[in-house]
Enzyme design. Structure first.
Site, PDB file in Angstrom:
ATOM      1  N   HIS A  29       0.816  -1.221   0.000  1.00 13.83           N
ATOM      2  CA  HIS A  29       0.000   0.000   0.000  1.00 13.83           C
ATOM      3  C   HIS A  29       0.845   1.264   0.000  1.00 13.83           C
ATOM      4  O   HIS A  29       0.445   2.278  -0.553  1.00 13.83           O
ATOM      5  CB  HIS A  29      -1.017  -0.035   1.133  1.00 13.83           C
ATOM      6  CG  HIS A  29      -2.137  -0.957   0.814  1.00 13.83           C
ATOM      7  ND1 HIS A  29      -2.219  -2.222   1.334  1.00 13.83           N
ATOM      8  CD2 HIS A  29      -3.167  -0.833  -0.063  1.00 13.83           C
ATOM      9  CE1 HIS A  29      -3.271  -2.833   0.814  1.00 13.83           C
ATOM     10  NE2 HIS A  29      -3.863  -2.018  -0.031  1.00 13.83           N
ATOM     11  N   ARG A  84     -10.457   3.570  -2.714  1.00 12.45           N
ATOM     12  CA  ARG A  84     -10.031   2.894  -1.477  1.00 12.45           C
ATOM     13  C   ARG A  84     -10.415   3.776  -0.290  1.00 12.45           C
ATOM     14  O   ARG A  84      -9.636   4.622   0.143  1.00 12.45           O
ATOM     15  CB  ARG A  84      -8.517   2.685  -1.482  1.00 12.45           C
ATOM     16  CG  ARG A  84      -8.021   1.603  -2.428  1.00 12.45           C
ATOM     17  CD  ARG A  84      -6.522   1.374  -2.212  1.00 12.45           C
ATOM     18  NE  ARG A  84      -6.030   0.207  -2.907  1.00 12.45           N
ATOM     19  CZ  ARG A  84      -5.530   0.224  -4.137  1.00 12.45           C
ATOM     20  NH1 ARG A  84      -5.456   1.335  -4.808  1.00 12.45           N
ATOM     21  NH2 ARG A  84      -5.078  -0.895  -4.695  1.00 12.45           N
ATOM     22  N   ARG A 110     -15.394   1.334  -2.516  1.00 13.96           N
ATOM     23  CA  ARG A 110     -15.175   0.121  -1.725  1.00 13.96           C
ATOM     24  C   ARG A 110     -15.262   0.512  -0.264  1.00 13.96           C
ATOM     25  O   ARG A 110     -14.607   1.468   0.167  1.00 13.96           O
ATOM     26  CB  ARG A 110     -13.790  -0.452  -2.021  1.00 13.96           C
ATOM     27  CG  ARG A 110     -13.492  -1.684  -1.212  1.00 13.96           C
ATOM     28  CD  ARG A 110     -12.174  -2.286  -1.597  1.00 13.96           C
ATOM     29  NE  ARG A 110     -11.052  -1.554  -1.038  1.00 13.96           N
ATOM     30  CZ  ARG A 110      -9.792  -1.873  -1.275  1.00 13.96           C
ATOM     31  NH1 ARG A 110      -9.494  -2.870  -2.081  1.00 13.96           N
ATOM     32  NH2 ARG A 110      -8.814  -1.181  -0.734  1.00 13.96           N
ATOM     33  N   GLU A 117     -10.865 -11.323  -4.447  1.00 13.63           N
ATOM     34  CA  GLU A 117      -9.446 -11.206  -4.098  1.00 13.63           C
ATOM     35  C   GLU A 117      -9.002 -12.291  -3.120  1.00 13.63           C
ATOM     36  O   GLU A 117      -7.871 -12.285  -2.653  1.00 13.63           O
ATOM     37  CB  GLU A 117      -9.131  -9.818  -3.555  1.00 13.63           C
ATOM     38  CG  GLU A 117      -9.986  -9.361  -2.396  1.00 13.63           C
ATOM     39  CD  GLU A 117      -9.648  -7.940  -1.926  1.00 13.63           C
ATOM     40  OE1 GLU A 117      -8.601  -7.400  -2.304  1.00 13.63           O
ATOM     41  OE2 GLU A 117     -10.456  -7.388  -1.164  1.00 13.63           O
ATOM     42  N   ASN A 145      -3.941  -7.906  -6.420  1.00 15.33           N
ATOM     43  CA  ASN A 145      -2.870  -7.700  -5.428  1.00 15.33           C
ATOM     44  C   ASN A 145      -3.007  -8.722  -4.307  1.00 15.33           C
ATOM     45  O   ASN A 145      -2.041  -9.358  -3.885  1.00 15.33           O
ATOM     46  CB  ASN A 145      -2.956  -6.299  -4.815  1.00 15.33           C
ATOM     47  CG  ASN A 145      -2.853  -5.210  -5.848  1.00 15.33           C
ATOM     48  OD1 ASN A 145      -2.401  -5.463  -6.956  1.00 15.33           O
ATOM     49  ND2 ASN A 145      -3.281  -4.014  -5.512  1.00 15.33           N
ATOM     50  N   ASP A 146      -4.239  -8.862  -3.829  1.00 15.44           N
ATOM     51  CA  ASP A 146      -4.462  -9.835  -2.758  1.00 15.44           C
ATOM     52  C   ASP A 146      -4.676 -11.238  -3.306  1.00 15.44           C
ATOM     53  O   ASP A 146      -4.261 -12.216  -2.674  1.00 15.44           O
ATOM     54  CB  ASP A 146      -5.669  -9.429  -1.910  1.00 15.44           C
ATOM     55  CG  ASP A 146      -5.281  -8.383  -0.882  1.00 15.44           C
ATOM     56  OD1 ASP A 146      -4.260  -8.595  -0.203  1.00 15.44           O
ATOM     57  OD2 ASP A 146      -5.969  -7.363  -0.781  1.00 15.44           O
ATOM     58  N   ARG A 170       2.486  -9.913   0.066  1.00 17.16           N
ATOM     59  CA  ARG A 170       2.766  -8.889  -0.943  1.00 17.16           C
ATOM     60  C   ARG A 170       3.723  -7.810  -0.461  1.00 17.16           C
ATOM     61  O   ARG A 170       4.206  -7.003  -1.246  1.00 17.16           O
ATOM     62  CB  ARG A 170       1.442  -8.266  -1.435  1.00 17.16           C
ATOM     63  CG  ARG A 170       0.675  -7.535  -0.378  1.00 17.16           C
ATOM     64  CD  ARG A 170      -0.760  -7.274  -0.807  1.00 17.16           C
ATOM     65  NE  ARG A 170      -0.979  -5.944  -1.319  1.00 17.16           N
ATOM     66  CZ  ARG A 170      -2.179  -5.379  -1.473  1.00 17.16           C
ATOM     67  NH1 ARG A 170      -3.270  -6.070  -1.178  1.00 17.16           N
ATOM     68  NH2 ARG A 170      -2.316  -4.177  -1.932  1.00 17.16           N
ATOM     69  N   CYS A 179      -8.942  -4.505 -10.750  1.00 17.17           N
ATOM     70  CA  CYS A 179      -8.399  -3.256 -10.209  1.00 17.17           C
ATOM     71  C   CYS A 179      -7.076  -3.444  -9.465  1.00 17.17           C
ATOM     72  O   CYS A 179      -6.608  -2.533  -8.808  1.00 17.17           O
ATOM     73  CB  CYS A 179      -9.424  -2.587  -9.294  1.00 17.17           C
ATOM     74  SG  CYS A 179      -9.870  -3.597  -7.881  1.00 17.17           S
TER      75      CYS A 179
HETATM   76  C1  PEP Z   1      -6.280  -5.763  -4.649  1.00 13.17           C
HETATM   77  O1  PEP Z   1      -6.148  -6.512  -3.678  1.00 13.17           O
HETATM   78  O2  PEP Z   1      -5.924  -6.073  -5.808  1.00 13.17           O
HETATM   79  C2  PEP Z   1      -6.858  -4.417  -4.476  1.00 13.17           C
HETATM   80  C3  PEP Z   1      -7.131  -3.652  -5.505  1.00 13.17           C
HETATM   81  O3  PEP Z   1      -7.065  -3.972  -3.212  1.00 13.17           O
HETATM   82  P1  PEP Z   1      -5.899  -3.434  -2.244  1.00 13.17           P
HETATM   83  O4  PEP Z   1      -4.668  -3.244  -3.072  1.00 13.17           O
HETATM   84  O5  PEP Z   1      -6.377  -2.169  -1.642  1.00 13.17           O
HETATM   85  O6  PEP Z   1      -5.772  -4.532  -1.246  1.00 13.17           O
HETATM   86 MG    MG Z   2      -7.101  -6.058  -1.825  1.00 13.81          MG
END
Ligand code: PEP
Ligand code: MG
Length: 580
Positions: free
Chosen positions: A198, A305, A342, A441, A464-465, A475, A512
């Site tokens: 993040h 976010r 979200r 995710e 990402n998750d 990550r 996303c």
């Molecule tokens: C993800 O997990 O891909 C996502 C977009 O959410 P975040 O990066 O905020 O966990």
């Molecule tokens: Mg996520």
């Protein structure tokens, strides 16, 4: 600005946010020791020395109290140890040496204590005499108390940083990144983290160059060192030569003019060479990014976010009015395209651990996202009321993060329905047609995407998750950064089945995660059937150009074959055959 007496040194890391920063370093070490090194400006030195002496006084008083108490209860021998501690506080080779460091190195007292402690402990530990060797413990002990007292008397905060610095840190939280990036810092060089952490996402939102995975840099770089940070190739250059500096100044100028030229985009969909339209929407983390939607031609907001809104009002939670005002601003800024909000993805490594009083051994697998929403509904009722009210002013969609079970979607929808009635009863206009979706995710959600698709109004795939949880690779952990493989066949299969489930149920699906902004991965995503991507708005123009060269039909055929391959490397080779 170069220092010809010191050799140039290059640290290589993971490039996470483009651009070039040329400036002076401030090195912040916070993780291991919780001791931060700060430069102290000219007039500040006397105050810093005074602060140190105040802490010495406090420590002496504390030791005296402990000595008296131990004298009563534990006998004279222990009391003697405390006597030695008290003596140490009057010893010029300890206290004097610390004061000297503060003055000569122009650093904060905590850092000077830490340095002198290290020197003395190392010296005593090498001594033959066991009695003298023991003194190393005294030094450790007294130093710790001094540090505690220093931190109780006038904490340093980041507002004391000079302007225009490149921050070289072992670790940086997303909230620190926001605070620093909005004011004085022109680049982040960090030891921890990765492309999808993040803090890296925030660096991109702030449009600041950033590099992660810079092992040892924070210890080896000292304050005021001249540095160049190259966010494109992922390097931190310490003490650059005049020639390197000149090259980087030219490169930075060229990059800036290239960006300025790219920032005159129409809000048109991207179109592939064979005529397939790809919607490019924006991921928005900070309110200042709203203006960038139009500038870079993003068609709506595919992910807001909202947990970062909490950072704006911390330590207090945002009120319903604050939620409403911001979401309305987002919806109006994104019109006529949708705005996907979200709900708080709090928990995990993200924020609010203190606020929610969460003490978890493994928070990334804990009370995060929708789980926290449902466990502490009051906080989310306030947020959802704001979303529902904003939906009366634009095309607002709401989605839940971290869904792993269909019950969570049901409960989320029930909460939205209940609050929509409540908001209407309170006399506010409502849209009556708020779309309720889920993030895909967690691998479980991808595997039951067909079931979720029967009840969700839309999907947004959070790679990402999804990568982190599918491959069991943190990550944020640079030790396993090479195992974090977006092209792993397991991931391809999950994305594909999610896309097919959405298509069968005729609901929108977008993606996303950070993969959507990466020109190396977009061909794969198009081949997997995605037609809607959400990404950092600044990356939109480049992606539109990438898409224009791609043949979606050929990619779909290629990806159908990739789904049967065994490794990420094989997938990469296969794709290379159809990407120009
Ligand atoms: C993800 O997990 O891909 C996502 C977009 O959410 P975040 O990066 O905020 O966990
Ligand atoms: Mg996520």
């Amino acid at each position: 600005m170069t220092d010809s007496r010191r050799p140039m040194r290059v640290f290589s890391g993971i490039p996470v946010s483009g651009g070039i920063a040329i400036g002076r370093a401030v090195s912040i070490l916070s993780r291991a020791l919780e001791i931060v090194r700060f430069p102290i400006g000219g007039e500040g030195i006397e105050a810093e020395v005074e602060r140190f002496h105040f802490a010495v006084g406090e420590t002496a008083r504390g030791i005296e109290g402990t000595r008296d108490r131990s004298g009563e209860f534990l006998g004279a021998e222990l009391a003697a140890i405390f006597g030695a501690h008290a003596l140490l506080l009057g010893d010029p080779s300890f206290v004097g040496a610390i004061e000297q460091r503060i003055r000569e190195e122009r650093v904060n007292a905590e850092w000077a204590v830490h340095q002198v402690r290290q020197d003395l402990v190392a010296r005593f530990e090498r001594m033959e005499d066991p009695y003298l060797r023991e003194r190393a413990h005294d030094i450790e002990d007294v130093s710790r108390q001094l540090l505690q007292n220093l931190q109780g008397v006038g904490h340093h905060d980041f507002s004391e940083l000079p302007d225009g610095v490149v921050l070289v840190a072992d670790d940086l939280t997303p909230s620190e990144a926001i605070r620093l990036g909005r004011s004085k810092v022109i680049g982040f060089a960090v030891e921890s983290g990765g492309l999808t952490s993040h803090t890296s996402i925030i660096a991109r939102s702030l449009d600041l160059p950033a590099v992660c995975g810079l092992t040892h840099a924070p210890e080896l770089v000292t304050n005021d060192d001249p540095v160049v940070l190259d966010g494109e190739i992922g390097s931190l250059i310490l003490n650059p030569t005049e020639e390197v500096l000149a090259r980087y100044r030219a490169k930075s100028l060229e990059q800036r003019s290239r960006r300025a030229a790219a920032a005159r985009e129409e809000q048109l969909p991207a179109v592939t060479a064979d005529g397939v339209a790809i919607e490019l929407m924006a991921n928005v983390d900070l309110p200042e990014e709203i203006d960038e939607l139009r500038r870079f031609g993003a068609r709506g907001i595919g992910l807001y976010r909202s947990e970062f809104l909490f950072l704006e009002t911390e330590p207090r939670l945002p009120s319903e009015e604050e939620h409403y005002a911001l979401y309305r601003r987002l919806a109006e800024g994104a019109a006529p395209f949708p705005t996907v909000i979200r709900t708080y993805d709090l928990g995990g490594r993200k924020l609010a651990r203190e606020l929610m009083h969460l003490e978890e051994e493994n928070p990334v697998l804990g009370l995060r996202g929708i789980r926290l929403t449902l466990a502490r509904p009051q906080i989310f009722r306030t947020q959802l009321r704001g979303v529902i009210r904003a939906a009366a002013h634009g095309e607002v969609w709401v989605m839940a993060p971290m869904v792993s079970r269909v019950e969570e979607l049901r409960q989320f929808r029930a909460l939205v329905d209940e609050l929509t009635e409540e908001v209407a009863r309170d006399g506010h206009p409502t849209s009556g047609d708020l779309k309720v979706g889920v993030m895909i995710e967690v691998p479980a959600a991808a595997l039951i995407a067909d079931v979720l698709a029967r009840e969700a109004d839309f999907f947004s795939i959070g790679t990402n998750d999804l990568i982190q949880y599918a491959l069991a690779v943190d990550r944020n952990n640079r030790q396993v950064a090479d195992l974090y493989q977006p092209l792993h066949p397991a991931l391809l299969r999950m994305i594909r089945s999610t896309v097919l489930a959405a298509r069968a149920a005729e609901i929108p699906v977008s993606l996303c995660g950070e993969m959507a902004a990466d020109p190396r991965h977009v061909p794969l995503l198009i081949g997997l059937g995605l037609r809607r991507l959400s990404l950092n708005p600044r990356a939109v123009p480049a992606l539109r150009a990438v898409a224009a060269k791609l043949d979606a039909g050929a990619l779909e055929r290629c990806v159908a074959h990739c789904l049967d391959l065994g490794t990420a490397a094989e997938v990469e080779r296969e794709l290379a055959g159809v990407v120009p």
